[in-house]
Design an enzyme around this catalytic site. Structure first.
Site, mmCIF file in Angstrom:
data_model
loop_
_atom_site.group_PDB
_atom_site.id
_atom_site.type_symbol
_atom_site.label_atom_id
_atom_site.label_comp_id
_atom_site.label_asym_id
_atom_site.label_seq_id
_atom_site.Cartn_x
_atom_site.Cartn_y
_atom_site.Cartn_z
ATOM 1 N N ASP A 16 0.462 -0.935 0.121
ATOM 2 C CA ASP A 16 -0.035 0.025 -0.310
ATOM 3 C C ASP A 16 0.823 1.436 -0.071
ATOM 4 O OD1 ASP A 16 -2.458 -1.918 0.738
ATOM 5 O OD2 ASP A 16 -1.400 -1.999 2.176
ATOM 6 N N GLU A 223 -11.670 0.131 -3.101
ATOM 7 C CA GLU A 223 -10.712 0.776 -1.593
ATOM 8 C C GLU A 223 -9.360 1.182 -2.177
ATOM 9 O OE1 GLU A 223 -9.324 -2.628 -0.039
ATOM 10 O OE2 GLU A 223 -7.914 -3.512 -1.227
#
Ligand code: FUB
Length: 325
Positions: A16, A223
């Site tokens: 991420d 997301e």
């Protein structure tokens, strides 16, 4: 200039990656994946991370410095488990880290931690942001200096529990033909510690101006929201989750609506895909991750960098998520 993707760190697992340019360097704020031994499930329990490291580099092809642990869950009074994707913003020389974690009731909230250096260490506020929920906060500073926070994720990210605007422990998604659940955006308060306004929906439209539907799983938001600006346009990019794409949509202001444009990156090895897009010294880069280094373990990912190119009409050239290093 990295024409091929490059794994940035192989000493620990990192995922991420959110990148920003501070003090003339690229700073990267990833999750720190660990093997916690928790079985895989649809709510992402196997992503049981407990701290954040910060990285920096001066050359996209050069060395990456690991600045060590910047924030540990043991120093966050309200957080119980699962420190997922974080991001940082800078205002007046102070750095603010926004991070999600599950609280004592196993509900995702977003916390803030503060430092005088991008690499930390960061000191967590005693409580999460008022009215915060779900996961994957990312920050964006517009040219007028205003700071925004984008956030949200469905399934394990719990965004579907806020369909009515307030928390309900109901994990059912909307019906297939209903508008898809949207990411959220809010302006940050002057002190950077709270939302300055109730979070709004980040609406993604199709080419006919209709909001994308729940059943449109190759295009709708799942997301990993990220905002960047290119040639005066606002590019909202995100993961489609269970269809494993990074996509983008373009609008005229930070709140949208945004019109769907296409795929930034095709699926990578591993279930999740997540990214940031940043300009450094006149070139654009995509930071992302895959699970190649761990041999395909979805919860053990490694962050990467690759060049990102625009066509003359402002569209992004799709990147092969499985390109060889
Ligand atoms: O790293 C945990 C979660 O996996 C992130 O919050 C999601 O975006 C996905 O990458």
């Amino acid at each position: 200039m990295p024409k091929k993707p490059r794994h940035l760190i192989k000493t620990i697992y990192t995922a991420d990656p959110r990148a920003h340019v501070y003090n003339g360097k690229i700073y990267i704020f990833p999750s720190h994946d660990i093997d916690a031994g928790i079985p895989e499930d649809d709510t992402g329990s196997h992503f049981d991370m407990r701290d954040y490291h910060v990285y920096s580099m001066e050359d996209p092809e050069g060395d990456v410095i690991d600045h060590g642990v910047a924030l540990d869950i043991k120093d966050v009074p309200w957080a119980r488990r699962q420190m997922w994707s974080n991001d940082v913003a800078c205002k007046n020389g102070t750095y603010y880290m926004y991070f999600p974690a599950k609280d004592q009731n196993d509900i995702f909230r977003i916390g803030v931690a503060v430092s005088d250096k991008p690499e930390g260490p960061y000191k967590a506020r005693p409580e999460p942001m008022k009215g915060s929920f779900s996961i994957d906060p990312s920050t964006f500073q517009d040219d007028d200096g205003t700071h925004y926070i984008y956030f949200g994720g469905i399934w394990g990210g719990q965004l579907q529990r806020y369909k009515t605007g307030k928390y309900e422990p109901d994990d059912a998604l909307r019906k297939p033909t209903e508008p898809a659940i949207c990411a959220k955006v809010a302006r940050l308060s002057g002190d950077m510690l709270e939302f300055a306004e109730p979070p709004r929906d980040v609406v993604i439209l199709d080419a006919y101006g209709t909001p994308l539907k729940t059943q449109d799983e190759n295009r709708r938001f799942f997301e990993a929201p990220w905002m960047h600006k290119y040639n005066g346009k606002y590019y909202f990019s995100y993961s489609t989750g269970n269809t494993h794409l990074l996509c983008y949509a373009v609008g005229d202001n930070p709140y949208g609506p945004f019109t769907y444009q296409g795929v930034v990156m095709t699926p990578v090895v591993g279930w999740t895909t997540h990214h940031s897009i940043v300009e450094y010294k006149g070139k654009w880069y995509l930071f992302h991750h895959d699970s190649k280094v761990s041999g395909g373990k979805t919860w053990l990912r490694s962050m990467k960098i690759i060049d990102l190119n625009y066509r003359s009409d402002g569209s992004i050239e799709t990147i092969d998520g499985n390109a060889d290093e």
